[in-house]
Design an enzyme around this catalytic site. Structure first.
Site, PDB file in Angstrom:
ATOM      1  N   GLU A 217       0.371  -1.388   0.354  1.00 32.38           N
ATOM      2  CA  GLU A 217       0.388  -0.294   0.105  1.00 32.38           C
ATOM      3  C   GLU A 217       1.170   1.485  -0.131  1.00 32.38           C
ATOM      4  O   GLU A 217       0.579   1.854   0.139  1.00 32.38           O
ATOM      5  CB  GLU A 217      -1.062   0.353   1.440  1.00 32.38           C
ATOM      6  CG  GLU A 217      -2.204  -1.060   1.609  1.00 32.38           C
ATOM      7  CD  GLU A 217      -3.158  -1.033   0.462  1.00 32.38           C
ATOM      8  OE1 GLU A 217      -3.337   0.056   0.165  1.00 32.38           O
ATOM      9  OE2 GLU A 217      -3.527  -2.193  -0.397  1.00 32.38           O
ATOM     10  N   ASP A 218       1.983   1.261  -0.656  1.00 33.03           N
ATOM     11  CA  ASP A 218       2.800   2.574  -1.564  1.00 33.03           C
ATOM     12  C   ASP A 218       4.095   2.466   0.227  1.00 33.03           C
ATOM     13  O   ASP A 218       4.253   4.000  -0.082  1.00 33.03           O
ATOM     14  CB  ASP A 218       1.720   3.798  -1.024  1.00 33.03           C
ATOM     15  CG  ASP A 218       1.588   3.743  -2.595  1.00 33.03           C
ATOM     16  OD1 ASP A 218       1.760   2.994  -3.575  1.00 33.03           O
ATOM     17  OD2 ASP A 218      -0.296   4.353  -2.782  1.00 33.03           O
ATOM     18  N   ALA A 219       3.789   1.874   0.701  1.00 35.79           N
ATOM     19  CA  ALA A 219       5.397   2.504   1.672  1.00 35.79           C
ATOM     20  C   ALA A 219       6.520   1.738   1.130  1.00 35.79           C
ATOM     21  O   ALA A 219       6.411   1.106   0.222  1.00 35.79           O
ATOM     22  CB  ALA A 219       5.061   1.334   2.945  1.00 35.79           C
TER      23      ALA A 219
END
Lengths: 602, 383
Positions: A217-219
């Site tokens: 998730e976009d980390a």
């Protein structure tokens, strides 16, 4: 007959409106009319509008006549030698500024090759359709439009070299990147904007791969080795200022170490680090609550005459302290004079911000993310040649967002970092993808940008090839250090006795209306009671009249001010409700509290 | 214990007979059925109102503001989605697009007959029969040119139109001149504005069909001919020959309440709300909508969900004051000396008391003397 309006006022008529507008334009180009004048012919209203007033947005275009651009190679050569200047081109009628209204009458070609007989103008460069921030995005034409928009928005939040005289400035808040780099993949406008002297990011080695779920998730997973070497590190400056205000009656503030007699005196320990002048010394390490500038002020309300006359305790402590939740090192001190002529002290506190989990980082293509994990360099994947990527970027961020520009930037950056040349990736006109791939191949890499990577933990080769490259990454002005907040107990508001609001006031997190509904929906009445107990209060109520009674301390007895003899009992209620009862009384509404049987345990 | 409802018992009985299930097995099945049913019954103290509200509003937030979506092939534009849902729960006087679905009697089940009924239902105004209208200011009269060919289609001729005009107007003289009808006010020197008012009044005059039905579309639905209309008038439509009144539907809740009663209106609310949600691909249990419909119709009149409806008629002064129009409720309560009995959730949250919902609903009580007796007997036993 065509009506002619000049700056919105009717001035006359012309027999042929369209021709009239064309004539005006010709005269403007010939220099007979001012170049800042714009003219438009509206077919549907059959009127000509001439505007010379302020506030119109205008943009430069090259004039085209009879299917040919008026700006020729000859002019360009003269421009290069300096024989011609921009203003000369405008004066000669080769270039003209057109406002939004006149644009309606123009037919503008995007490039010189597109020009046909009907065109009236041609763009100087097709990338000029982008704004300042958007024009800084490399390969913008390969991205979906919304991503360019997000990317442009986020470049504005990037921490970099915001001003070259930052050492001399006294901004209230400032972020400064400690080792900013010039982007390897540039655009034409980055030189114009001054990105070379005011960079706002660093060129980082990116591997597009997941890593143990820590970049879901976009980390982003980042290399601790790089962090230790100063990657994405910034400084945070905050200025605390105060002046010696003058009050009515000849009283004034005094900047000095407060005496123990002053109201609100903290402790000797708190003022220990202040210099003789009451100002903290340079390079002192300070944390929240520490005194930076010692100050005493006159009392806001004067007490009794005796108190005032004796001079004891008629000053209050009003020192400037470090904000709640902030820390740093005293960086510089400015002593000056305010606009009112008061002595003014400014203390700048610097805090080093090493990138940590939760900090927001973004590429130039609207691909933002927060740091999810710091991995020791020995555990990071590495390439055949031993290169360890700085960032592991999750593959899932690409397909749905379709930021092909980022992938192109990565291989372009990779090529650039080996060949040593900067590449131009201006929107629509930038370097050719095939050329980049060929060059990359010639330098000994795979043309598709993929590389064999090895697992740092096991040393085993990954089964798939992993796309690696160099992209320009920005650290954005959203750092956890500025946002982290928690509270168990803490200050309450004076009026309602409910917890304060906001991080700066060490506030609570509100359990709002909708959250309340959820707890009710679960039937969890006790949980709800506990949550809303933050302003619990015991009120003595007269059972006879329903008014709030008072506690007579001298007789140690509860008395109702309305009834002489009556039973008075303690009632538990929220302080906010007690406040409401009192406010109702001030509105001449008499709220009676009827005391019934004790029903439930509180 | 909870008993199974009649409908479920009947259904079970039917299946038992069909599958020929032996008696001893039947009892076991019924018991399992009972347990399964029990799981679906709300427990005492459950905040069903809030659960319903959340169950409807959560999917409603997902609804986009799209209201241009065209429903089916009927060619009538309908308000859908959130705007329609708001319309239903706000109990608006008239829907933005009032619509009817008219079913026909058996003997009218051909395309031609259905069209015939449709022609009888559709409202015709004078405007539609007029090809040209002129205000003659010199003679202060209105000239209306009548499309006689069209009029025949609706069983009309010039005389009938004139009769109709005479019946519905006052203080005007109506004359016939070739294919024109001349209307002039009896009053001398009428102004232009008055003439224009008269013109629009006459043009909008009802001529034929049922008032309010602007458009009728004949549609094949399954093996049946059905009429879809834009505009609604249940009372008149039900009386039209060939219409199956028992099955005829409308989306105008207030009209149904007026003509068919509150129970029917409740049913329309449930039907319309669940249809709206379904069309948007959202799944909401019908019992939530039923609860809302019950709340809206419980008083015998249709009440909106909101300040002037259900929320405005709450028992507690404090709860009403906390919602909307605080001052109005507080002043009214103080003038009349109202009491708040603290029975609801909101009031109790306000004062920080235990909410009488869920676990907060119950008290443990016992009689003191019986307690003593027990203790006595216990102490005797121990001896």
């Amino acid at each position: 007959m065509t009506d002619i309006y000049f700056n919105g006022k009717f001035v006359g008529t012309a027999s042929k409106g369209e021709k009239f507008a064309e004539d005006v334009r010709k005269k403007r180009r010939a220099g007979l009319l001012p170049s800042k004048m714009n003219v438009v012919y509206y077919k549907e209203f059959d009127e000509v509008r001439i505007n010379t007033d302020s506030g119109r947005l205008r943009r430069p275009l090259i004039v085209v006549e009879k299917g040919k651009s008026k700006l020729t190679e000859e002019h360009l050569k003269k421009l290069e030698t300096g024989e011609l200047k921009w203003n000369d081109l405008v004066a000669k009628g080769l270039l003209e500024f057109i406002d939004a209204e006149e644009e309606e009458n123009a037919y503008i070609a995007l490039t010189e090759n597109d020009i046909n007989e009907d065109h009236t103008h041609v763009e100087i460069s097709p990338s000029i359709i982008l704004g300042i921030s958007a024009s800084l995005i490399p390969f913008a034409e390969h991205n979906r439009g919304d991503r360019v928009n997000y990317g442009a928005k986020m470049t504005g939040q990037a921490i970099g070299m915001y001003a070259s005289n930052f050492l001399m400035r006294a901004d209230t808040k400032a972020n400064l990147m400690i080792y900013p780099q010039v982007p390897l993949v540039r655009t034409e406008s980055s030189d114009i904007v001054g990105l070379a002297t005011h960079p706002a990011g660093q060129n980082l080695v990116i591997a597009v791969m997941p890593y143990g779920g820590y970049n879901m998730e976009d980390a982003l997973v980042i290399n601790r080795g790089s962090v230790d070497r100063g990657m994405l590190r910034s400084a945070y400056f905050r200025i605390y200022e105060t002046d010696e205000k003058k009050y009515w009656g000849g009283q004034e503030d005094e900047i000095r170490i407060p005496d123990p007699t002053v109201r609100g005196y903290k402790s000797e320990e708190d003022y220990k680090r202040l210099g003789e002048d009451g100002i903290i010394n340079l390079e002192n390490v300070v944390t929240s609550g520490d005194v930076l500038i010692g100050k005493i002020s006159p009392l806001r309300f004067l007490g009794t005459v005796e108190e005032f006359m004796t001079g004891i305790e008629n000053r209050r402590e009003s020192s400037v302290t470090v904000r709640h939740g902030e820390k740093g090192i005293v960086d510089k001190i400015v002593i000056s004079e305010s606009a009112d002529g008061n002595r003014l002290i400014k203390v700048s506190v610097r805090d080093e911000r090493i990138i940590e989990i939760g900090d927001k980082v973004s590429s130039r293509h609207g691909q933002k993310g927060v740091v999810g994990l710091l991995v020791n360099p020995e555990d990071m994947p590495f390439t055949e040649s031993g290169i360890i990527p700085d960032i592991l970027f999750n593959t899932h961020s690409i397909p749905s967002r379709m930021t092909m520009g980022q992938l192109l930037e990565m291989i372009t950056g990779k090529t650039s970092s080996i060949s040593g040349e900067y590449f131009d990736a201006t929107g629509f006109t930038g370097v050719d993808e095939n050329y980049i791939r060929e060059t990359l191949g010639k330098l000994g890499f795979r043309e598709d940008g993929k590389e064999t990577l090895y697992d740092g933990k096991t040393g085993r080769q990954y089964e798939v090839l992993i796309y690696t490259g160099v992209a320009y990454y920005q650290k954005l002005d959203h750092m956890v250090a500025n946002k982290i907040h928690a509270r168990s107990r803490g200050p309450v508001a004076l009026l309602t006795k409910q917890p304060t609001e906001g991080r700066a006031k060490e506030g609570g997190l509100r359990l709002g209306e909708m959250e309340k509904d959820c707890i009710i929906a679960h039937g969890a009445a006790m949980v709800l009671k506990e949550r809303f107990d933050s302003d619990k209060y015991m009120v003595a109520v007269c059972e006879n009249c329903g008014f709030i009674a008072m506690n007579d301390r001298t007789k140690n007895k509860l008395v109702c001010s309305l009834c002489s003899e009556s039973k008075i009992s303690w009632v538990e209620m929220s302080y906010a409700f007690k406040l409401m009862l009192e406010e109702l009384k001030s509105l001449l509404i008499y709220p009676r509290v009827e005391v019934g049987e004790h029903r439930n345990p509180g | 214990m909870i008993d199974l409802p009649k409908s479920i018992l009947e259904k079970a009985e039917k299946i038992f007979e069909e599958k020929k299930i032996p008696q001893h097995k039947r009892e076991k099945i019924l018991e399992n059925l009972k347990n399964a049913y029990k799981l679906y019954v709300y427990e005492p103290g459950e905040a069903i109102g809030i659960v319903s509200a959340q169950s409807i509003s959560e999917p409603a937030t997902q609804m986009t503001m799209r209201s241009y979506h065209v429903a089916g092939s009927a060619g009538i534009r309908v308000t859908l989605g959130l705007p329609r849902l708001m319309e239903i729960f706000d109990a608006r006087r008239t829907p933005t697009t009032p619509m009817m679905v008219i079913y026909l009697d058996k003997q009218y089940q051909t395309k031609e007959k259905a069209r015939e009924v449709a022609a009888r239902i559709k409202e015709v105004r004078i405007r539609e029969m007029v090809t040209d209208d002129v205000i003659d200011l010199l003679n202060s009269q209105l000239e209306l040119k009548i499309d006689l060919k069209k009029a025949v289609l609706f069983n009309l001729d010039k005389e009938k139109i004139i009769d109709n005009l005479k019946k519905n107007t006052k203080d005007v003289t109506i004359k016939s001149h070739e294919d024109k009808i001349l209307v002039s006010p009896k009053k001398e020197d009428t102004s232009i504005r008055e003439m224009q008012k008269l013109k629009s009044k006459i043009l909008d005059m009802h001529l034929y069909g049922i008032k309010g039905i602007q458009q009728v579309v004949v549609k094949r639905e399954g093996d049946e001919w059905v009429l879809n209309t834009l505009g609604s008038n249940v009372k008149k439509v039900m009386a039209v020959e060939g219409v199956d009144g028992a099955r005829t539907e409308t989306n105008d809740i207030h009209e149904v309440a007026k003509t068919l009663g509150i129970e029917a209106a409740r049913f329309v609310i449930i039907k319309e709300a669940s249809k709206t949600l379904e069309e948007q691909g959202l799944e909401v249990d019908i019992r939530h909508i039923m609860l809302v419909a019950d709340a809206m119709t419980a008083t015998g009149k249709i009440q909106a969900i909101g300040r002037y409806g259900v929320a405005g008629s709450k028992g507690s002064v404090l709860a009403r004051a906390a919602f909307e129009e605080t001052i109005k409720h507080l002043t009214a309560a103080s003038i009349r000396g109202r009491k708040d009995r603290f029975n609801g959730a909101i009031e109790n949250v306000m004062v920080g008391k235990l909410v009488p919902i869920g676990t907060g609903m119950f008290d443990l009580t016992m009689k003191a003397d019986e307690n003593e007796k027990e203790e006595n007997s216990k102490s005797k036993e121990s001896k």
